[in-house]
Design a protein around this motif. Sequence first.
Motif, short mmCIF file in Angstrom:
data_model
loop_
_atom_site.label_atom_id
_atom_site.label_comp_id
_atom_site.label_asym_id
_atom_site.label_seq_id
_atom_site.Cartn_x
_atom_site.Cartn_y
_atom_site.Cartn_z
N VAL A 1 0.82 -1.21 0.00
CA VAL A 1 0.00 0.00 0.00
C VAL A 1 0.86 1.26 0.00
N LYS A 2 2.06 1.13 0.55
CA LYS A 2 2.92 2.30 0.63
C LYS A 2 3.24 2.83 -0.76
N SER A 3 3.41 1.91 -1.70
CA SER A 3 3.83 2.36 -3.02
C SER A 3 2.65 2.84 -3.87
N LEU A 4 1.43 2.85 -3.28
CA LEU A 4 0.27 3.36 -4.01
C LEU A 4 -0.35 4.49 -3.20
N PRO A 5 0.30 5.64 -3.17
CA PRO A 5 -0.15 6.68 -2.25
C PRO A 5 -1.52 7.25 -2.61
N ASP A 6 -1.93 7.12 -3.86
CA ASP A 6 -3.21 7.74 -4.22
C ASP A 6 -4.34 6.74 -4.36
N ASP A 7 -4.02 5.49 -4.11
CA ASP A 7 -5.04 4.47 -4.38
C ASP A 7 -5.91 4.29 -3.14
N ALA B 1 -8.86 2.97 -2.99
CA ALA B 1 -9.57 1.68 -2.98
C ALA B 1 -8.70 0.61 -2.33
N ALA B 2 -7.42 0.61 -2.67
CA ALA B 2 -6.51 -0.40 -2.09
C ALA B 2 -6.44 -0.23 -0.59
N LEU B 3 -6.40 1.04 -0.15
CA LEU B 3 -6.35 1.33 1.28
C LEU B 3 -7.58 0.75 1.97
N LYS B 4 -8.73 0.96 1.36
CA LYS B 4 -9.96 0.46 1.95
C LYS B 4 -9.93 -1.06 2.05
N VAL B 5 -9.40 -1.68 1.00
CA VAL B 5 -9.34 -3.14 1.01
C VAL B 5 -8.50 -3.63 2.18
N VAL B 6 -7.36 -2.98 2.37
CA VAL B 6 -6.48 -3.41 3.47
C VAL B 6 -7.19 -3.22 4.80
N ARG B 7 -7.81 -2.06 4.97
CA ARG B 7 -8.44 -1.80 6.26
C ARG B 7 -9.60 -2.74 6.53
N ASP B 8 -10.35 -3.03 5.49
CA ASP B 8 -11.48 -3.96 5.67
C ASP B 8 -10.98 -5.34 6.02
N LEU B 9 -9.94 -5.76 5.32
CA LEU B 9 -9.41 -7.10 5.59
C LEU B 9 -8.86 -7.19 7.01
N ASP B 10 -8.20 -6.11 7.44
CA ASP B 10 -7.68 -6.09 8.80
C ASP B 10 -8.80 -6.19 9.81
N TYR B 11 -9.87 -5.47 9.57
CA TYR B 11 -11.00 -5.55 10.50
C TYR B 11 -11.57 -6.96 10.55
N LEU B 12 -11.71 -7.55 9.36
CA LEU B 12 -12.24 -8.92 9.31
C LEU B 12 -11.33 -9.87 10.07
N TYR B 13 -10.05 -9.68 9.88
CA TYR B 13 -9.10 -10.56 10.56
C TYR B 13 -9.25 -10.46 12.07
N ARG B 14 -9.26 -9.21 12.55
CA ARG B 14 -9.32 -9.05 14.00
C ARG B 14 -10.64 -9.56 14.54
N ASP B 15 -11.71 -9.27 13.82
CA ASP B 15 -13.02 -9.75 14.25
C ASP B 15 -13.03 -11.26 14.31
N GLY B 16 -12.51 -11.86 13.24
CA GLY B 16 -12.47 -13.32 13.18
C GLY B 16 -11.61 -13.90 14.28
N TYR B 17 -10.47 -13.27 14.53
CA TYR B 17 -9.55 -13.77 15.56
C TYR B 17 -10.22 -13.81 16.92
N PHE B 18 -10.84 -12.69 17.29
CA PHE B 18 -11.39 -12.64 18.64
C PHE B 18 -12.69 -13.43 18.76
N SER B 19 -13.47 -13.47 17.72
CA SER B 19 -14.69 -14.27 17.85
C SER B 19 -14.32 -15.75 17.90
N ASN B 20 -13.28 -16.13 17.19
CA ASN B 20 -12.81 -17.51 17.27
C ASN B 20 -12.39 -17.85 18.70
#
Lengths: 182, 411, 580
Positions: free
Chosen positions: C55-61, C63-82
Motif C-alpha cells: 500500500v505504501k507504493s500506491l499513495p493515491d489508491d 480503494a486499495a487502502l480500503k481493502v487493506v483496512r477492511d481485511l484487517d477488520y475482518l481478521y481481528r473480528d475473526g480472531y477474537f470471535s474464534n
Amino acid sequence: MERRDFFQKALAVLLALPFVGWLRRGKSAGGPLLWQIDPKKCIQCGRCATECVLKPSAVKCVHQYASCGYCEFCSGFFHNQYRQLNTGAENQRCPTGALQRRYVEGPYFEYTIDEQLCNGCGRCVKGCADFGNGSLFLQVRRDLCVNCNQCGIAMACPSQAFVRVPHDQPYLYKHAPKEPAT
Amino acid sequence: MIFFAQMRFPRPDFEDYVEPAMNLETQVADGIYLRLAVLAILLLFTGLAAYRWRSRRVLLLLSALSLLLLGFVFSACPCPVGMYQNVLAGWFTDYPLTLGVLLLFVLPLAVALYYGRLFCMGGCPLGAMQELLHFKTLQVPLWLDRIGRQLALALLLVGGVTEASGGGFHLCHGDPYFVIFSFGVSWTHLAVAGVMILLGVFVCRPYCRYMCPYGVLLRLCALAAPRKIAITGGDCISCRLCEQSCPNGAIVAPEPLKAAESPEQGRRRLGWLLALTPYVIILCAWAGYSLAGPLCAVHHDVKLLQSLDGNLRSDATVAFASSGRPLSELRDSVAQQRRRMRIGLTISGAIVGLAMMLELMALSRRRSPGRTYEVDAGLCVACGRCYDVCPVEHMTVKLRKACPPAAKSDA
Amino acid sequence: MRKDRPLIYLLARNAAGIAAAFLLLLTALVVSEQRRNHVLLLEADAVLTTMREQVKSLPDDEAALKVVRDLDYLYRDGYFSNERRLRLGIGLGGCALLILAVCAVAMTLSAPVELKRPADDSKERSLQLRRLQLATAASVALLLCLGLLAWRATRQNAATAVGDAMGEVGGAGELGTVAVLVATPTIAVPAAAPPLALPAALAAGAGHWPGFRGSLVPNANRLPPHFRLQRAWASKVPLAGYNSPVVWGDRIFVSGADRRERAIFCFSLADGALLWRVAAGAPAVVPEVTADTGYAAPTMAVDGQRAYAVFATGQVLCTDHEGAVLWERSLPEPKILYGYASSLLLAGPDLIVQYDMEEEQTLYCLDVTTGKDRWATPWQAASSWSSPVLLADEQRQVIFVAGNRKAGGFDLASGRLLWENSGMGGEVACSAVAADGTFYFANSGALAAAFAADSGEILWRNDNVPMPDVASPVVAAGVMYLFTSGGSVITLDAKNGEELYEENFDNGFYASPVLVDGRIVAVNMDGLLLVVEPSRESFKVVGRYEIGKKVLATPAFAQQWLIIRSMDNELVCLEAANGP
C-alpha cells in the motif's frame, strides 16, 4: 518378615537422602519456581503466542514507560513500510490492534498495550528492539500462567530464554535507562 | 551480552504528564505448603477409610475431592507424579531444589512405605480421573499386565536419565491428563487425553498401571510396607468370590492344593530363568547404550549443535550466534550430556532387563500352602472394590453394627 | 446377581451417557472448527502483511487502502470471535465433564455389587506364565532391534559428523569468536559456509577489495611492472555518495543516499551494468548533513557472502551478493557535525562500527550474520570522522580508533578499551595505518605519530610537517607517505618520524592512497593517478594517468582493473594493460 523389614528400613534411608542433599546445598527461595522470559535472550520468534498450553497465551507484551522515547515514529507501532504516521491499519505492526497510540504533547505520543487484545506474538517487540529503545518486551503474566512443571513454550524457545524466577521476583525487567525517569 | 534497552531516543521532559503504571505484581503467593497440607489430610482420611472404616464410598468421595482440589482448584502443577524429575534435576543440574518440592515427592512415598499405595486412590488427581470414569471392566490377562508394567519402569528410567543430563521435564510435557486440568488447548494433547479416557472406560487405570513412573516407586515402597489392605474384615474362607473383582489384577490367589506343575518342573524353570538373567541384562544394557545416541536429540543443546555442524539455519542457530556463547562451551556441554545419557541409559537398560526377569521369577515362585486370598501390596491402589464382594466382610460389618466393635486387627 | 437397579443408578447412567455423547460431539466440533479457523487466520495474516507493505507504493489508491483496512477488520473480528467460541467450547466441555464425573460417582455409589464368576485357574496360571515368558522374550528382542537400528544410525552420522560426542572439543582456532553458519534456504548460494574466522577471512579478502583502502591487507592484486590504463566502461550511480567502491569477485558494491533514500548498488565488473539496488527501510531520524559529506560517506565492506553499508542516519544494512536483505538495524542518535563518515571495518565474523557522535561515542562490534551486538563499548571521547583500523597477528588483535580528543586501542575479542591517548588536537578525518605492531597516524590539526599497538605509547611524533586532513597516510618499505590536500606529498621515516623529502603537485589529494603490489597508488582532485615506487631517497613515480574527472574516493582494484568513483558520481573502470 525380617527381610521385608530390612527392605523397608533401607528404602526409608533412601528417601531421607534428598533431604540431606538439600540441607547441605542450603535453602533456596521458597516454592517451585515460576517461569519467566529473560528479555535479554528473547529473539522475538513468535512461538510464545503458539506454544502455550493456554489460548490466548499467558505471555503478553509489557511496556517499560521509563525507557520509552515517546517517538512520533514508533518502530514498535509502525512497520518500516508505513504509508503515513497515523493509526491506519495498513501502518501498524500489531495484528490485533493491541498497541494503542495517544497524543501527549509536542511531537510525543504515548503507546499503551491493551492486554485483552495482546496475544504475545512479539512483532512490536522486534520493531522496538531493532530500531527503537527496546522498552516493549514480552513477559509471562502471573495472573494467567498456570505454572506447568514443564512449560511448553520453554521447550520450544530457540534461544532458551525461559528461566525460572523466585516468587518474590516474578518479572524480569530490562536494564534501567541511563537517564533518570522524570 | 548487550542489553537491548538502549536509549536511542531519550525520554522527553513532559510538562504535565503522568506515565501509566506498569501493573506488574511484585510478589506472587507460593501455594506449595497449602497443597502439601491438603494432600496430607487427604492421605490421612484415605488411610482411615481403607483400614479403619473399610468403605468404598468414602474412598470414592475422597478420590473425587482430590480431583477437584488438587486437579482444578489448585492448579495441577506441581503434583507428586512429576516431582521425581525435579529431584533428579536438582541433584545433577543446577535446578534449585526446594523443601516444598522434596516434601511433595517424599510424602506419598513415605506413606506408601508404611501403609501401601494410598496416594493412588486418595491423593492423585490423575488416578481419580481414571477411577471415576471407569465403567465396564475388561480384565487384562496377567501376562500382559506384568509386561505392561515394565513400560512404566522404562518411562521412569528414560525420563529420569533425560532430566539428569539436563533436558526438560518431558514426562510432564507428555502427561495425557494435564491438558484437561489446565483447560489447555493443544490438539495433540487433547487427542491423547481422549484416547486415554476412552481406554480408561474399559481398562481400569491404564495410566496408573502401565505408564505412571511414580507408580513404579510407589510399588517398590508398598512392597516393603508392614501393613497392607485386607480383603476381608474377618477370616478368609476362600470362597473365591473376590478373585475377579479387582480390575487392577492385585488380588493374589493362594496356590490350589494340587499344583498344576510338579516342584521339579518349577525348580527347573527357575534355574533356567536364573541362568538367562545375566545375558538378558547385558543385552538390554547394550540396547540402552545404542539408543542413547538418537535419544540425545531431545536436548536443545544437542539439536543446536547438530544444526550448527550441519550448516542448517534455524531460529536457534541465529539466537546462538547473537548470544555470545562460545562454541567450545556448547561442545563441552553437549559432550557431557551425551556422556550422561549413555551411562544412564545403559544402566537403565540393565535395570529393565533385570526387572523383567524378576517379574518372571516372582511368578514362578511357589507359595507355601495354607495362604488365603490377599492383595499384592505393590499393585493394590486401595480402591475398596473388594470390600463389597466379600461375604465375610458383610457379615463382619453387620456384626460390627449390631454390637460395638472390639479392635479388629488386620492381618 | 440382582436384577433390579435403583432409580438413581439408572438416572445417573443415562445422564452420564448423554453427557459423554455431548462431550464427544462438542470436542469433535470444536477441534475441527478451531483447526480450520487457525489455517484461515494464518493465511489472512500473511496476505495482510504483504498488502500493508504494498500500500505504501500506491499513495493515491484509496480503494486499495480500503481493502487493506477492511481485511484487517475482518481478521481481528475473526480472531477474537474464534477465541470467544473456543472459550465457550471449553466452558461447555468443562460442564459436561463435571456432570459426567458427578454421574459416575452417583452410579458407583448406587450400583449394586456385581459378583463375578471365578475363573478356572488350575491351568490358567501356567498358561499366563508361559505367555509372560514369550512376551518377555519378545520385548527383549524388540529392544535389541531398536538398539541395532540406533547403532546403525549413529554409525552413519558419525561418518559425517564434525568433532562431536565423547568429550572432543572441536572448533578450528576460533580466537574466542563464534563460528556460526548460515545458508538461508531462499537464496541459491553455492556451498554456503560459515563466516570465516579472522585469519582465514583476511586471507580470503586479499584476493578482492573488501573495504576501505582494500582493508589494508597485503593485497593479492597485481599491477604489471609497466602498464597503461585504458577506459573499459563508465556507469552512473543513481544516488550520490562519497564512499569508495568495494569489490568481491566480479561484483562492485557502492552505496548512495539522499534525504529520501539510502541504498546499496551492485555493478558488474565486466561491463558496469547495474545488477541490483536495495534500499534501506525508513529511518527513525534523518540528521542534517553538509553537502560535502552527504548521507553515504562511509565506505562499504564486503565478504564472501554479504555486503554491509552504514549511512548517516545510523542505519546499517546487510545484503547478500544477490540483493536480498539479510538484516538491517539502526544505531542510536546519529548526530554529528558535517555528517557521519566512519567507514566499516570487517574482521572475519565481526563488523566493527566506529560510532563517535557528538554526544555519545561507542565502538560497536556486530555479528555479521544477525547484526546484533557482540559487544558495544562506550567511551569518553569526542566526535570523529576517522575510520577504525585493525592490527591482527598472533599476539594481538587491536582496533585503533582516532577521534578529536583522543586515540584509543580496543581488543577485538572482548571490546575492552586497552589504552587511550589524549594527544589528539583537532578534528580528525584521516584513518591510521597499521604495520609492524605499530599504528601510524597523521592528521592536520592533530599530529603525525606512531602509536605502539599494545600500549598506545607514542613512539615518535612530528608536528612540523604539513599534514593531510582527508587522505589517510600509507606506510611502505619503512617510509610513511602523507598526501595532503594542499598538493604536497611528504615522506617520513617510519622508525623515527624524520622528514625524508617532499614533492609538490598542483592539486590536492583527497582520496586516500592505497598499497597495491608493493606500490602506492594515489589520485588527486584533478584526476591525476600516480603509481609510486616507495623509496627513501626520492619520489619515484612509475606510472601516471589522467582520468579526466575530479576524484574524491579511493580507487578499488580487482585483478588488473581499477574502479574509480568520480565526484560527479560516475563509476569508471580502467584496465591496466601491459605495455609502456
